[in-house]
Design a protein around this motif. Structure first.
Motif, PDB file in Angstrom:
ATOM      1  N   ALA A   3      34.981 123.100  68.614  1.00 28.19           N
ATOM      2  CA  ALA A   3      33.711 123.458  69.246  1.00 28.19           C
ATOM      3  C   ALA A   3      33.186 124.739  68.602  1.00 28.19           C
ATOM      4  O   ALA A   3      33.970 125.598  68.183  1.00 28.19           O
ATOM      5  CB  ALA A   3      33.909 123.654  70.738  1.00 28.19           C
ATOM      6  N   LYS A   4      31.870 124.886  68.512  1.00 28.56           N
ATOM      7  CA  LYS A   4      31.268 126.013  67.808  1.00 28.56           C
ATOM      8  C   LYS A   4      31.743 127.375  68.326  1.00 28.56           C
ATOM      9  O   LYS A   4      32.059 128.254  67.518  1.00 28.56           O
ATOM     10  CB  LYS A   4      29.749 125.919  67.848  1.00 28.56           C
ATOM     11  CG  LYS A   4      29.105 127.003  67.025  1.00 28.56           C
ATOM     12  CD  LYS A   4      27.636 126.815  66.859  1.00 28.56           C
ATOM     13  CE  LYS A   4      27.103 128.029  66.137  1.00 28.56           C
ATOM     14  NZ  LYS A   4      26.225 127.746  65.068  1.00 28.56           N
ATOM     15  N   TYR A   7      35.197 127.826  66.913  1.00 30.45           N
ATOM     16  CA  TYR A   7      35.121 127.897  65.454  1.00 30.45           C
ATOM     17  C   TYR A   7      34.649 129.279  64.989  1.00 30.45           C
ATOM     18  O   TYR A   7      35.186 129.831  64.024  1.00 30.45           O
ATOM     19  CB  TYR A   7      34.158 126.811  64.963  1.00 30.45           C
ATOM     20  CG  TYR A   7      33.873 126.852  63.494  1.00 30.45           C
ATOM     21  CD1 TYR A   7      34.780 126.327  62.578  1.00 30.45           C
ATOM     22  CD2 TYR A   7      32.694 127.408  63.009  1.00 30.45           C
ATOM     23  CE1 TYR A   7      34.524 126.358  61.222  1.00 30.45           C
ATOM     24  CE2 TYR A   7      32.428 127.448  61.658  1.00 30.45           C
ATOM     25  CZ  TYR A   7      33.340 126.925  60.766  1.00 30.45           C
ATOM     26  OH  TYR A   7      33.080 126.972  59.427  1.00 30.45           O
TER      27      TYR A   7
END
Length: 122
Positions: A3-4, A7
């Motif tokens: 998931a961003k 990340y």
């Protein structure tokens, strides 16, 4: 795929873990592990910075030094100075190390601003 939010945090987790290993255990093995973790975070940060550059390649200064030396220099300066601060009791070395930490942060800030200067102006 991560998931961003996760990340984006990965290199900073490596930095935190590396600095924590050096700070919490004053032994050579945890210090070595901390340096490796910190440099792994530096590598992730470097790769992302290269991929996200907004300045045009024709505007970049051609490097005469090794590309990797240039990219890792502020991280190596910082972790070396931080390790010296943790491992020595000498006041002069500690003061020099703090100045090296500040210099490495200035180099990083200048690079970020330079690599994204065109997008900040528009």
């Amino acid at each position: 795929m991560l998931a961003k939010p996760i990340y984006e945090v990965v290199p900073y987790v490596y930095f935190f873990l590396g600095v924590s290993c050096i700070t919490l255990a004053k032994d050579s093995v945890p210090t070595l592990i901390g340096i490796i973790l910190f440099l792994m975070g530096a590598n992730v940060w470097r790769m992302r910075s290269e991929a996200r550059r907004t300045d045009h390649s024709s505007q970049r200064i051609k490097q005469t030094k090794s590309h990797y030396y240039y990219e890792f220099k502020p991280f190596i300066l910082f972790i070396s100075a931080f390790t010296l601060i943790q491992w020595t009791q000498n006041e002069i070395i500690s003061i020099i190390s703090v100045l090296l930490c500040i210099a490495s942060l200035v180099i990083l800030i200048m690079r970020v601003l330079n690599r994204h200067s065109l997008s900040l102006l528009h």
